[in-house]
Design an enzyme around this catalytic site. Structure first.
Site, mmCIF file in Angstrom:
data_model
loop_
_atom_site.group_PDB
_atom_site.id
_atom_site.type_symbol
_atom_site.label_atom_id
_atom_site.label_comp_id
_atom_site.label_asym_id
_atom_site.label_seq_id
_atom_site.Cartn_x
_atom_site.Cartn_y
_atom_site.Cartn_z
ATOM 1 N N GLY A 78 13.875 -2.027 -0.449
ATOM 2 C CA GLY A 78 12.973 -1.011 -0.963
ATOM 3 C C GLY A 78 11.556 -1.210 -0.449
ATOM 4 C CG LEU A 79 8.822 -3.272 -2.028
ATOM 5 C CD1 LEU A 79 8.426 -4.710 -1.690
ATOM 6 C CD2 LEU A 79 7.958 -2.749 -3.145
ATOM 7 C CB CYS A 80 10.326 1.854 2.635
ATOM 8 S SG CYS A 80 11.983 2.033 1.976
ATOM 9 N N GLY A 81 8.190 3.421 0.036
ATOM 10 C CA GLY A 81 7.779 4.732 -0.459
ATOM 11 C C GLY A 81 8.956 5.561 -0.950
ATOM 12 C CG PHE B 85 12.938 6.233 4.101
ATOM 13 C CD1 PHE B 85 13.049 7.265 5.018
ATOM 14 C CD2 PHE B 85 13.854 5.193 4.166
ATOM 15 C CE1 PHE B 85 14.048 7.258 5.985
ATOM 16 C CE2 PHE B 85 14.850 5.176 5.125
ATOM 17 C CZ PHE B 85 14.940 6.214 6.033
#
Length: 289
Positions: A86-89, A91
């Protein structure tokens, strides 16, 4: 108002968070370069493969190939390609949003829908639907062509066995570092590849194939399916790092804004404390007079 110690602790915590997000931004940028180069180097191969399939399927009898069989669609299988981390907005959430939209569309038409999730995040977000038939988790960090071959083989067996009448792939398409959009492409039955409308005319002729076109297509079709899956995985790999780089950059900027606001609060609290102490001193001096 919060005490000076509490505000100072918050400022220190936010600064440490900013250091972490900045480091993650730099790591994502470094990984993006490799993923983008890998994706762009594979695109010419995909384009040439499409040209070969277009030339072969244009003059072939599509009814002779089981993977090109058009039949009444009662069962649809969606292959959802997302990232493992995760930690990709937003997306992964945007891809899942498109998946849910397609599920609603197909179910409103009376069709049954099953899901094959490639990537841990897609499985986590879609398992509550109860439609996930199979999941491939923890492979998006370091996937190879044999992973795509395994997925394509499973989907092909399901199609040939009559468990699915139509298979589509939903993934994130890389357009630029700042833009990654959900995309969908048909997988099965294999569709004859058509030339682009604005493409320049090419010199063509009547080719004689040895062995026959049918024999070549029997060999190329499974390879073509492997290429389609692998291409989608490459796109998602590049999109993940680009989205994470942008998200971490936004997080670092947000941390700086929070630190600035907390600094103002800290200065106000300190000034209030100094003022109170002065008032106590002046009050004590007046009392002694």
């Amino acid at each position: 108002m919060a005490s000076l110690k509490e505000v100072k602790t918050k400022i220190a915590g936010v600064k440490k968070t900013a250091q972490i997000t900045k480091a993650m931004n730099m790591v994502a940028a470094a990984k993006l370069r490799g993923a983008q180069e890998k994706m762009e180097s594979f695109r010419p191969y995909t384009a040439k493969f499409n040209d070969a399939m277009s030339n072969l399927s244009g003059g072939a009898n599509t009814n002779a190939f089981p993977l090109m069989e058009e039949r009444a669609v009662k069962a649809v299988e969606l292959v959802v390609v997302t990232s493992d981390r995760g930690l990709c907005g937003s997306f992964n959430a945007n891809i899942v949003k498109l998946v849910m939209k397609k599920i609603d569309e197909y179910e409103s038409e009376g069709k049954t829908v099953s899901l094959v999730c490639v990537g841990k995040k897609g499985h986590q977000l879609l398992k509550k639907t109860g439609k996930v038939r199979k999941s491939y988790r923890d492979i998006m960090g370091n996937f190879q062509m044999f992973n795509a071959r395994e997925i394509a083989t499973d989907l092909t067996q399901q199609f040939l066995g009559g468990n699915s009448d139509k298979v589509e792939i939903i993934y994130g398409a890389f357009q630029s570092v700042a833009r990654q959009v959900p995309a969908m492409s048909s997988f099965l039955p294999v569709q004859p590849v058509e030339a682009e409308e604005n493409a320049a005319p090419k010199i063509s002729g009547d080719y004689i194939y040895e062995p026959s076109t049918e024999e070549i297509m029997d060999v190329l079709q499974p390879l073509y399916l492997n290429v389609v899956i692998y291409h989608a995985m490459l796109e998602v790999g590049a999109c993940e790092h680009a989205a994470r780089m942008t998200a971490m950059d936004n997080a670092t900027s947000a941390c700086k804004d929070i630190v600035a606001n907390l600094t103002v609060v800290y200065n106000k609290a300190r000034q209030a404390a100094v003022t109170n102490e002065l008032m106590d001193i002046v009050g004590g001096a007046e009392a002694l007079k």
